[in-house]
Design a protein around this motif. Structure first.
Motif, PDB file in Angstrom:
ATOM      1  N   TRP A 190       0.831  -1.204   0.000  1.00 50.57           N
ATOM      2  CA  TRP A 190       0.000   0.000   0.000  1.00 50.57           C
ATOM      3  C   TRP A 190       0.867   1.256   0.000  1.00 50.57           C
ATOM      4  O   TRP A 190       0.591   2.208  -0.728  1.00 50.57           O
ATOM      5  CB  TRP A 190      -0.912  -0.008   1.216  1.00 50.57           C
ATOM      6  N   VAL A 191       1.923   1.228   0.806  1.00 49.38           N
ATOM      7  CA  VAL A 191       2.830   2.378   0.869  1.00 49.38           C
ATOM      8  C   VAL A 191       3.486   2.611  -0.484  1.00 49.38           C
ATOM      9  O   VAL A 191       3.579   3.743  -0.970  1.00 49.38           O
ATOM     10  CB  VAL A 191       3.898   2.168   1.963  1.00 49.38           C
ATOM     11  N   PHE A 192       3.946   1.528  -1.119  1.00 54.02           N
ATOM     12  CA  PHE A 192       4.582   1.660  -2.427  1.00 54.02           C
ATOM     13  C   PHE A 192       3.600   2.185  -3.471  1.00 54.02           C
ATOM     14  O   PHE A 192       3.982   2.890  -4.403  1.00 54.02           O
ATOM     15  CB  PHE A 192       5.148   0.317  -2.886  1.00 54.02           C
ATOM     16  N   ALA A 193       2.323   1.813  -3.322  1.00 49.23           N
ATOM     17  CA  ALA A 193       1.318   2.277  -4.280  1.00 49.23           C
ATOM     18  C   ALA A 193       0.979   3.749  -4.059  1.00 49.23           C
ATOM     19  O   ALA A 193       0.775   4.503  -5.010  1.00 49.23           O
ATOM     20  CB  ALA A 193       0.055   1.423  -4.169  1.00 49.23           C
ATOM     21  N   VAL A 194       0.908   4.153  -2.788  1.00 44.87           N
ATOM     22  CA  VAL A 194       0.559   5.544  -2.479  1.00 44.87           C
ATOM     23  C   VAL A 194       1.705   6.484  -2.825  1.00 44.87           C
ATOM     24  O   VAL A 194       1.513   7.525  -3.462  1.00 44.87           O
ATOM     25  CB  VAL A 194       0.178   5.685  -0.988  1.00 44.87           C
ATOM     26  N   PHE A 195       2.901   6.106  -2.382  1.00 44.10           N
ATOM     27  CA  PHE A 195       4.066   6.937  -2.659  1.00 44.10           C
ATOM     28  C   PHE A 195       4.702   6.452  -3.959  1.00 44.10           C
ATOM     29  O   PHE A 195       5.461   5.491  -3.977  1.00 44.10           O
ATOM     30  CB  PHE A 195       5.067   6.863  -1.504  1.00 44.10           C
ATOM     31  N   GLU A 196       4.329   7.120  -5.030  1.00 39.80           N
ATOM     32  CA  GLU A 196       4.750   6.680  -6.351  1.00 39.80           C
ATOM     33  C   GLU A 196       6.264   6.785  -6.521  1.00 39.80           C
ATOM     34  O   GLU A 196       6.962   7.426  -5.736  1.00 39.80           O
ATOM     35  CB  GLU A 196       4.060   7.524  -7.421  1.00 39.80           C
ATOM     36  N   ASP A 197       6.718   6.146  -7.556  1.00 36.41           N
ATOM     37  CA  ASP A 197       8.143   6.155  -7.884  1.00 36.41           C
ATOM     38  C   ASP A 197       8.502   7.532  -8.446  1.00 36.41           C
ATOM     39  O   ASP A 197       8.384   7.777  -9.650  1.00 36.41           O
ATOM     40  CB  ASP A 197       8.424   5.037  -8.898  1.00 36.41           C
ATOM     41  N   ARG A 198       8.932   8.426  -7.577  1.00 39.44           N
ATOM     42  CA  ARG A 198       9.200   9.800  -8.003  1.00 39.44           C
ATOM     43  C   ARG A 198      10.353   9.881  -8.996  1.00 39.44           C
ATOM     44  O   ARG A 198      10.305  10.663  -9.954  1.00 39.44           O
ATOM     45  CB  ARG A 198       9.499  10.674  -6.785  1.00 39.44           C
ATOM     46  N   LEU A 199      11.390   9.084  -8.759  1.00 37.64           N
ATOM     47  CA  LEU A 199      12.544   9.135  -9.659  1.00 37.64           C
ATOM     48  C   LEU A 199      12.172   8.616 -11.044  1.00 37.64           C
ATOM     49  O   LEU A 199      12.569   9.197 -12.059  1.00 37.64           O
ATOM     50  CB  LEU A 199      13.699   8.324  -9.072  1.00 37.64           C
ATOM     51  N   GLY A 200      11.414   7.531 -11.074  1.00 31.35           N
ATOM     52  CA  GLY A 200      10.953   7.021 -12.364  1.00 31.35           C
ATOM     53  C   GLY A 200      10.059   8.020 -13.070  1.00 31.35           C
ATOM     54  O   GLY A 200      10.133   8.186 -14.295  1.00 31.35           O
ATOM     55  N   LYS A 201       9.219   8.710 -12.300  1.00 27.60           N
ATOM     56  CA  LYS A 201       8.337   9.722 -12.882  1.00 27.60           C
ATOM     57  C   LYS A 201       9.145  10.874 -13.463  1.00 27.60           C
ATOM     58  O   LYS A 201       8.840  11.378 -14.555  1.00 27.60           O
ATOM     59  CB  LYS A 201       7.373  10.242 -11.814  1.00 27.60           C
ATOM     60  N   GLU A 202      10.183  11.302 -12.738  1.00 26.53           N
ATOM     61  CA  GLU A 202      11.034  12.384 -13.243  1.00 26.53           C
ATOM     62  C   GLU A 202      11.713  11.981 -14.549  1.00 26.53           C
ATOM     63  O   GLU A 202      11.787  12.780 -15.497  1.00 26.53           O
ATOM     64  CB  GLU A 202      12.088  12.749 -12.195  1.00 26.53           C
ATOM     65  N   LEU A 203      12.208  10.754 -14.606  1.00 21.47           N
ATOM     66  CA  LEU A 203      12.849  10.284 -15.835  1.00 21.47           C
ATOM     67  C   LEU A 203      11.860  10.262 -16.997  1.00 21.47           C
ATOM     68  O   LEU A 203      12.186  10.690 -18.114  1.00 21.47           O
ATOM     69  CB  LEU A 203      13.431   8.882 -15.618  1.00 21.47           C
ATOM     70  N   LYS A 204      10.657   9.766 -16.743  1.00 27.48           N
ATOM     71  CA  LYS A 204       9.649   9.693 -17.803  1.00 27.48           C
ATOM     72  C   LYS A 204       9.267  11.084 -18.302  1.00 27.48           C
ATOM     73  O   LYS A 204       9.070  11.289 -19.509  1.00 27.48           O
ATOM     74  CB  LYS A 204       8.413   8.951 -17.294  1.00 27.48           C
ATOM     75  N   GLU A 205       9.155  12.036 -17.379  1.00 30.13           N
ATOM     76  CA  GLU A 205       8.822  13.404 -17.786  1.00 30.13           C
ATOM     77  C   GLU A 205       9.931  14.006 -18.647  1.00 30.13           C
ATOM     78  O   GLU A 205       9.655  14.669 -19.659  1.00 30.13           O
ATOM     79  CB  GLU A 205       8.586  14.268 -16.548  1.00 30.13           C
ATOM     80  N   ASN A 206      11.181  13.771 -18.261  1.00 39.56           N
ATOM     81  CA  ASN A 206      12.299  14.290 -19.051  1.00 39.56           C
ATOM     82  C   ASN A 206      12.343  13.648 -20.437  1.00 39.56           C
ATOM     83  O   ASN A 206      12.600  14.323 -21.443  1.00 39.56           O
ATOM     84  CB  ASN A 206      13.617  14.049 -18.318  1.00 39.56           C
ATOM     85  N   ILE A 207      12.096  12.348 -20.483  1.00 42.07           N
ATOM     86  CA  ILE A 207      12.089  11.642 -21.769  1.00 42.07           C
ATOM     87  C   ILE A 207      10.966  12.171 -22.661  1.00 42.07           C
ATOM     88  O   ILE A 207      11.153  12.370 -23.872  1.00 42.07           O
ATOM     89  CB  ILE A 207      11.938  10.125 -21.539  1.00 42.07           C
ATOM     90  N   GLN A 208       9.808  12.409 -22.061  1.00 39.21           N
ATOM     91  CA  GLN A 208       8.678  12.930 -22.830  1.00 39.21           C
ATOM     92  C   GLN A 208       8.979  14.327 -23.384  1.00 39.21           C
ATOM     93  O   GLN A 208       8.673  14.626 -24.546  1.00 39.21           O
ATOM     94  CB  GLN A 208       7.431  12.976 -21.948  1.00 39.21           C
ATOM     95  N   GLU A 209       9.598  15.173 -22.581  1.00 43.74           N
ATOM     96  CA  GLU A 209       9.948  16.513 -23.048  1.00 43.74           C
ATOM     97  C   GLU A 209      10.982  16.455 -24.167  1.00 43.74           C
ATOM     98  O   GLU A 209      10.918  17.233 -25.126  1.00 43.74           O
ATOM     99  CB  GLU A 209      10.476  17.345 -21.881  1.00 43.74           C
TER     100      GLU A 209
END
Length: 208
Positions: free
Chosen positions: A181-200
């Protein structure tokens, strides 16, 4: 203004617009590159922390086995401790491999997109591997409890031992469910940052 002057003016305007566009793209690229460097630095710090924790686990259980800290009387009581050491060593190998990969990453204008895509793939594989280690550690924790209770089997009796093991199994399941539950609530911030940079970067490549 004659035709030649108009063409010359238009050409100068085009060159100015092109230079302005390239400058804007360069600024955006530098921003993405700086953010990516920050993300990679945070990933390295997280890996260092995980490596230190796993090293502490190895040292703790190795010392416990060497000094027989739990007063075990038979060899099979040591199995959970050995499993913990094995899992921790595996986690350390995953951490070290990913850390070395990150240290060799080069972030340049030519390869930034490919580099970040590769780093994201490493990151996701590492998270998956460490999540499996966590699950196996939960199972080893149950076996560790079994080894502790088994020594008192004659003293406690069958009913009390069964209740203790059932309670421990329930507690481990609750801890595992809480962790998920904790892992689901607190998303993978580093992975999200990488995905946002890749998308940009993908958007930047599309308009350039």
């Amino acid at each position: 203004m004659n035709l030649d002057e108009l063409k010359s003016t238009w050409k100068a305007y085009d060159e100015k617009m092109l230079a302005s566009q390239k400058l804007s793209e360069r600024v955006v690229f530098m921003m993405i590159k700086d953010r990516s460097k920050s993300t990679l630095a945070k990933m390295e710090r997280n890996l260092t922390g995980a490596g230190l924790i796993m090293t502490a686990v190895v040292l703790f259980f190795a010392a416990a086995i060497a000094g027989n800290a739990f007063d075990y009387t038979s060899w099979y009581f040591y199995i959970p401790s050995v499993l913990y050491i094995g899992l921790a060593l595996f986690a350390i190998s995953v951490v070290v491999k990913n850390y070395r990969n990150l240290s060799r990453v080069s972030l340049s204008q030519q390869n930034l997109y490919d580099s970040l895509t590769t780093v994201l793939r490493w990151h996701e594989k590492t998270r998956t591997a460490l999540a499996r280690v966590w699950l196996l550690c939960m199972m080893s924790g149950f076996l560790f409890g079994v080894s502790m209770v088994a020594r008192k089997f004659e003293t406690y009796g069958t009913t009390k031992v069964a209740l203790l093991l059932s309670g421990q199994a329930l507690m481990i399941l609750m801890v595992y469910a809480l962790a998920r539950w904790v892992f689901a609530v607190f998303e993978d911030r580093l992975g999200k940052e990488l995905k946002e940079n890749i998308q940009e970067l993908a958007q930047l490549k599309a308009i350039s």
